[in-house]
Design a protein around this motif. Structure first.
Motif, PDB file in Angstrom:
ATOM      1  N   CYS A 246     -31.175 -71.487  93.039  1.00 44.79           N
ATOM      2  CA  CYS A 246     -30.411 -70.145  92.349  1.00 44.79           C
ATOM      3  C   CYS A 246     -30.006 -69.219  91.934  1.00 44.79           C
ATOM      4  O   CYS A 246     -29.817 -70.349  90.635  1.00 44.79           O
ATOM      5  N   ARG A 247     -29.389 -68.439  92.106  1.00 45.00           N
ATOM      6  CA  ARG A 247     -28.136 -68.439  91.075  1.00 45.00           C
ATOM      7  C   ARG A 247     -27.145 -69.058  90.008  1.00 45.00           C
ATOM      8  O   ARG A 247     -26.537 -69.747  90.922  1.00 45.00           O
ATOM      9  N   GLU A 248     -27.116 -68.612  88.928  1.00 41.55           N
ATOM     10  CA  GLU A 248     -26.024 -69.687  88.179  1.00 41.55           C
ATOM     11  C   GLU A 248     -24.728 -69.252  89.013  1.00 41.55           C
ATOM     12  O   GLU A 248     -23.854 -70.045  88.875  1.00 41.55           O
ATOM     13  N   ARG A 249     -24.504 -67.889  89.892  1.00 36.98           N
ATOM     14  CA  ARG A 249     -23.143 -67.522  90.097  1.00 36.98           C
ATOM     15  C   ARG A 249     -22.916 -68.611  91.430  1.00 36.98           C
ATOM     16  O   ARG A 249     -21.670 -68.249  92.008  1.00 36.98           O
ATOM     17  N   ASP A 250     -24.210 -68.746  91.879  1.00 42.59           N
ATOM     18  CA  ASP A 250     -24.032 -69.639  93.269  1.00 42.59           C
ATOM     19  C   ASP A 250     -23.765 -70.918  93.518  1.00 42.59           C
ATOM     20  O   ASP A 250     -23.897 -71.913  93.916  1.00 42.59           O
ATOM     21  N   ALA A 251     -24.033 -71.526  91.313  1.00 47.14           N
ATOM     22  CA  ALA A 251     -23.569 -72.831  91.573  1.00 47.14           C
ATOM     23  C   ALA A 251     -23.100 -72.635  90.776  1.00 47.14           C
ATOM     24  O   ALA A 251     -23.061 -73.091  88.919  1.00 47.14           O
ATOM     25  N   PRO A 252     -21.592 -72.032  90.203  1.00 49.79           N
ATOM     26  CA  PRO A 252     -20.804 -72.173  88.953  1.00 49.79           C
ATOM     27  C   PRO A 252     -20.022 -73.668  88.696  1.00 49.79           C
ATOM     28  O   PRO A 252     -20.008 -74.663  89.136  1.00 49.79           O
ATOM     29  N   PRO A 253     -19.223 -73.812  87.484  1.00 45.28           N
ATOM     30  CA  PRO A 253     -19.517 -74.983  87.060  1.00 45.28           C
ATOM     31  C   PRO A 253     -17.406 -75.384  88.044  1.00 45.28           C
ATOM     32  O   PRO A 253     -17.328 -74.761  88.418  1.00 45.28           O
ATOM     33  N   LEU A 254     -17.418 -77.004  87.752  1.00 47.36           N
ATOM     34  CA  LEU A 254     -16.466 -77.125  88.729  1.00 47.36           C
ATOM     35  C   LEU A 254     -15.984 -78.158  88.157  1.00 47.36           C
ATOM     36  O   LEU A 254     -15.964 -79.234  86.977  1.00 47.36           O
ATOM     37  N   ARG A 255     -14.417 -78.740  88.084  1.00 43.33           N
ATOM     38  CA  ARG A 255     -13.055 -79.740  87.939  1.00 43.33           C
ATOM     39  C   ARG A 255     -13.268 -80.434  88.657  1.00 43.33           C
ATOM     40  O   ARG A 255     -12.643 -79.893  90.269  1.00 43.33           O
ATOM     41  N   TRP A 256     -13.785 -81.616  88.944  1.00 45.38           N
ATOM     42  CA  TRP A 256     -13.580 -82.463  89.634  1.00 45.38           C
ATOM     43  C   TRP A 256     -12.376 -83.509  89.104  1.00 45.38           C
ATOM     44  O   TRP A 256     -12.222 -84.129  88.336  1.00 45.38           O
ATOM     45  N   SER A 257     -11.590 -84.652  90.097  1.00 48.97           N
ATOM     46  CA  SER A 257     -11.163 -85.378  90.284  1.00 48.97           C
ATOM     47  C   SER A 257     -11.233 -86.426  90.895  1.00 48.97           C
ATOM     48  O   SER A 257     -10.935 -86.197  92.042  1.00 48.97           O
ATOM     49  N   LEU A 258     -10.949 -87.607  90.299  1.00 51.26           N
ATOM     50  CA  LEU A 258     -11.212 -88.858  91.759  1.00 51.26           C
ATOM     51  C   LEU A 258      -9.875 -90.180  91.335  1.00 51.26           C
ATOM     52  O   LEU A 258      -9.320 -90.237  90.509  1.00 51.26           O
ATOM     53  N   LYS A 259      -9.266 -89.855  92.196  1.00 52.19           N
ATOM     54  CA  LYS A 259      -7.365 -90.233  92.334  1.00 52.19           C
ATOM     55  C   LYS A 259      -7.543 -91.392  93.537  1.00 52.19           C
ATOM     56  O   LYS A 259      -8.236 -91.340  95.324  1.00 52.19           O
ATOM     57  N   GLU A 260      -7.606 -92.531  92.693  1.00 50.40           N
ATOM     58  CA  GLU A 260      -7.354 -94.017  93.587  1.00 50.40           C
ATOM     59  C   GLU A 260      -6.154 -93.574  94.761  1.00 50.40           C
ATOM     60  O   GLU A 260      -5.158 -93.985  94.054  1.00 50.40           O
TER      61      GLU A 260
END
Length: 352
Positions: free
Chosen positions: A270-284
């Motif tokens: 896919c195009r880069e715009r269809d897989a943009p950067p993402l910020r993840w957070s895992l909270k217990e």
């Protein structure tokens, strides 16, 4: 009157069926070589010409689209890499991806694919008790998710698996059903005898990985980042990959939540715009992780891209899928914050 080559071709066609003409050789020569080789002689070379397709023939073929598995970026039969520095969160994300594929559900901003898949997770690094703990925290419990632990292999068979060993490759191939997902965590500990920095050594596993692709088996390889922030070792292993996903630690100081940012450095599907950067957070919470995921802000993402060497306005506009004027607007915010400066056509980081 027919000459001798016509008579030979006619006789060969009676015995072996119509011959296939190919570039640079007459039909007669193709038919003549269909004769069996005398005993003791080397086998004839492969008949590559029989597999040639003209442009109209290729265009007329009915292709079955490869099944989407996760978001726009992962499809059935992919070879992909997930890499990060030590402690960057790559194993957490690999397990989360495996869980989503086994259950056929979405993950963060990535939409669910077309149904669940059998997932085989080869852990070659951690103690089995640590694997169990992580599985409990993430909530991996689906019966189509299978663990292959090197520690358990050693306790059971008195040896671990080595993906660079042809015998072990055959055993793993026999274990994996067509259309399944195979996660290797990780490349360094999952093999022995293959030198990371030698491109030619990758040939030990390249053909095996391609054989899995032909069976529609999706392979995800977890790997480490080098000191330069790129995937460690020789670059040839990247050539057959459909996608390469990098992680950068984004855990906030003093926070108990694990944070990281994902970005694709390569994505064929896919195009880069269809897989943009993402910020993840895992909270217990109560022994279980809650997963939070948001698009990585434009100025934050732009700063990350500049750090990775994408420094011109045109390159950044292509990555984000926006006009150069939008890049200039975001850059002005970063310059006002004292984070970047502009030199000619390039943006540069301001080192603290």
């Amino acid at each position: 009157m027919k000459d001798i080559t016509d008579l030979i071709a006619q006789r060969a066609e009676m015995l072996y069926g119509p011959s296939i003409p190919h570039h640079g050789t007459s039909t007669h020569a193709t038919a003549f070589h269909a004769e069996a080789s005398p005993p003791g002689t080397p086998p004839p070379p492969p008949d590559f010409a029989s597999c040639l397709l003209s442009a109209p023939e290729l265009a007329a073929m009915q292709m079955v689209p490869r099944t989407p598995l996760l978001g726009e970026w992962m499809r059935e039969g992919d070879l992909g890499y997930l890499f990060a520095p030590r402690g960057g969160g790559k194993t957490w994300l690999a397990m989360l991806i495996g869980k989503a594929l086994a259950e056929g559900v979405s993950l963060g901003q990535w939409a669910a694919g077309q149904g669940p898949r059998s997932v085989y997770y080869f852990d070659a690094e951690m103690n089995q008790q640590d694997v169990q703990t992580r599985a409990e925290k993430i909530g991996i419990s689906h019966p189509s998710f299978y663990w292959l632990s090197n520690e358990y292999l050693y306790m059971t068979l008195t040896h671990s698996a080595n993906i660079a060993d042809p015998r072990h490759q055959e055993g793993l191939s026999n274990m994996l059903p067509d259309g399944s997902v195979f996660i290797i965590d990780n490349l360094s500990t999952g093999q022995s005898g293959m030198r990371e920095n030698e491109n030619d050594d990758f040939d030990v596993i390249k053909d095996w990985l391609l054989s899995l692709r032909r069976r529609a088996i999706t392979v995800i390889i977890v790997h480490h980042a080098g000191r330069n922030g790129e995937m460690r070792g020789g670059s040839r292993r990247e050539d057959p990959a459909h996608w390469i996903l990098s992680l950068k630690d984004a855990t906030e100081d003093g926070s108990s939540a694990k944070g990281f940012v994902t970005r694709f450095s390569k994505c064929r599907n896919c195009r880069e715009r269809d897989a943009p950067p993402l910020r993840w957070s895992l909270k217990e919470t109560n022994g279980r992780f809650m997963v939070y995921c948001d698009p990585f802000g434009n100025t934050d993402a732009m700063l990350t891209y500049i750090q990775d060497g994408i420094t011109s306005a045109n390159e950044l506009a292509e990555v984000f899928g926006v006009q150069a004027s939008a890049i200039s607007k975001w850059a002005k915010k970063l310059m006002n914050a004292g984070l970047i400066r502009k030199r000619g056509r390039e943006y540069q980081l301001i080192e603290e």
